[in-house]
Scaffold this active site. Structure first.
Site, PDB file in Angstrom:
ATOM      1  N   CYS A 133      -5.806   1.252   2.862  1.00  0.00           N
ATOM      2  CA  CYS A 133      -5.827   0.645   4.202  1.00  0.00           C
ATOM      3  C   CYS A 133      -4.089   0.401   4.812  1.00  0.00           C
ATOM      4  CB  CYS A 133      -6.647  -0.723   4.105  1.00  0.00           C
ATOM      5  SG  CYS A 133      -6.471  -1.837   5.639  1.00  0.00           S
ATOM      6  N   CYS A 136      -3.813  -3.342   6.175  1.00  0.00           N
ATOM      7  CA  CYS A 136      -3.823  -4.484   4.975  1.00  0.00           C
ATOM      8  C   CYS A 136      -2.607  -4.368   4.146  1.00  0.00           C
ATOM      9  CB  CYS A 136      -5.232  -4.246   3.999  1.00  0.00           C
ATOM     10  SG  CYS A 136      -6.413  -3.759   4.924  1.00  0.00           S
ATOM     11  N   ASP A 137      -2.230  -3.359   3.847  1.00  0.00           N
ATOM     12  CA  ASP A 137      -1.111  -3.108   2.654  1.00  0.00           C
ATOM     13  C   ASP A 137       0.094  -2.613   3.075  1.00  0.00           C
ATOM     14  OD1 ASP A 137      -3.226  -4.038   1.039  1.00  0.00           O
ATOM     15  OD2 ASP A 137      -4.021  -2.187   0.214  1.00  0.00           O
TER      16      ASP A 137
END
Ligand code: NAP
Length: 306
Positions: A133, A136-137
């Site tokens: 992701c 997200c990251d």
């Protein structure tokens, strides 16, 4: 057989939020979750884009806070797996592995899983260099060199997103043509930070405590090589956690449930929320929004049909 006004299937952020809204509205509710609440979020090392946590929050800590919110309420937590749904005009029957229940409304929040490559090292470095992701990251890899794997729209779009954060991207695709749309292909091919490596697969991930590289194999020449990178993002598709709902609940071509803007599926009284829903942006924040919307509309449906 137990009968509910609303039944939620799935205990991720969408299911937890739907439960909170239904319980606060006084709806007689059951909640089916086969494992512990949390879903995919429990696999997420840190979430740094959820409002209210400017320093980021660990996945399990966020889920603990979410479930604390449900603590004052009394409701049936059913630790079981949904196997089948039989839709009805007034009541829907949900067949679980150990019992059957009836419900007037149903909110499906069973989620989705990032498709895995299934090669050595992938599991070991998950959350330690291997990610699925970008939103997200991506922030963890600012200024670093990374690999992205895949050739569909997700791989192309997410590589473009990541190119604004990292210093260099090696985009690895198993064929010599992308599956993704030309619009994204052109943008990727013009991006000076993205180097495309065609006809190549990742055979394993390597490192120490953290990922340091991806072992590659050219499928035409069989030549093997080591690509040294700080991170690897795998974008080879997403699988719905479905299989238990009937064909009357319409899905897109990938098997994700299609809903209207109120989260209602093609079957009246049955809603879907979170990653199982057909949509592009799969985030904790969007799952929470879906869950609240589905619960509000399930409550309104109950009011209209009582
Ligand atoms: P996808 O379209 O199924 O593409 C998956 C990609 O991963 C393909 O290039 C495939 O290679 C590759 N792949 C699959 N298994 C692999 C493996 N084991 N090893 C190496 N490579 C593998 O999935 P997606 O990109 O996640 O997109 C899903 C859907 O969402 C699509 O319909 C897409 O159009 C849509 N989407 C749209 C947007 C947008 O419009 N903005 C953004 C994201 C996604 P092959 O090509 O060789 O099969």
């Amino acid at each position: 057989m137990k009968e509910y006004e609303a039944l939620i299937i799935g205990g991720g952020p969408a299911g937890i939020t739907a439960a909170l809204y239904l319980l606060r509205a006084g709806v007689k509710m059951g909640w089916v979750e086969k494992l512990a609440p949390g879903g995919q979020v429990l696999l997420t090392e840190a979430i740094d884009n959820y409002p209210g946590f400017p320093d980021g929050v660990k996945g399990y800590e966020l889920i603990d806070k979410f479930t604390d919110h449900l603590a004052p309420f009394d409701f049936d937590k059913i630790r079981d797996e949904a196997l089948r749904i039989e839709t009805g005009s007034e009541l829907h029957k949900v067949i679980l592995s150990e019992q059957e229940v009836l419900t007037k409304t149903l909110i499906i929040c069973s989620g989705a899983q990032w498709r895995k490559l299934g090669v050595p090292g992938e599991r070991k470095y998950m959350g330690r260099g291997v990610s699925y992701c970008a939103v997200c990251d991506g922030n963890f890899f600012r200024g670093q060199e990374i690999a992205c794997i895949g050739g569909g729209d997700t791989a192309l779009e997410e590589s473009l997103y990541l190119s604004k954060l990292v210093s260099k991207i090696y985009l690895i695709h198993r064929r010599d043509k992308f599956r993704g749309t030309k619009f994204y292909q052109d943008k990727v091919l013009q991006n000076p930070k993205i180097q495309v490596i065609y006809d190549t697969v990742a055979t394993s991930f390597t490192g120490n405590e953290h990922l340091t590289g991806v072992n590659l194999k050219n499928v035409q020449t069989e030549q093997e090589s080591l690509l040294e990178v700080d991170g690897a993002f795998i974008f080879i598709g997403l699988d719905p956690a479905g299989g238990f709902f009937p064909s009357a609940i319409e899905t897109d071509s990938q098997g994700f449930i299609t809903t209207d803007a109120e989260m209602m599926t093609s079957v009246p009284g049955i809603y879907a929320a979170g990653d199982i829903r057909s949509k592009h942006c799969r985030q904790v924040s969007t799952a929470v929004g879906d869950g609240a919307t589905a619960a509000y509309n399930a409550w309104a449906y109950l009011e209209q049909h009582s």
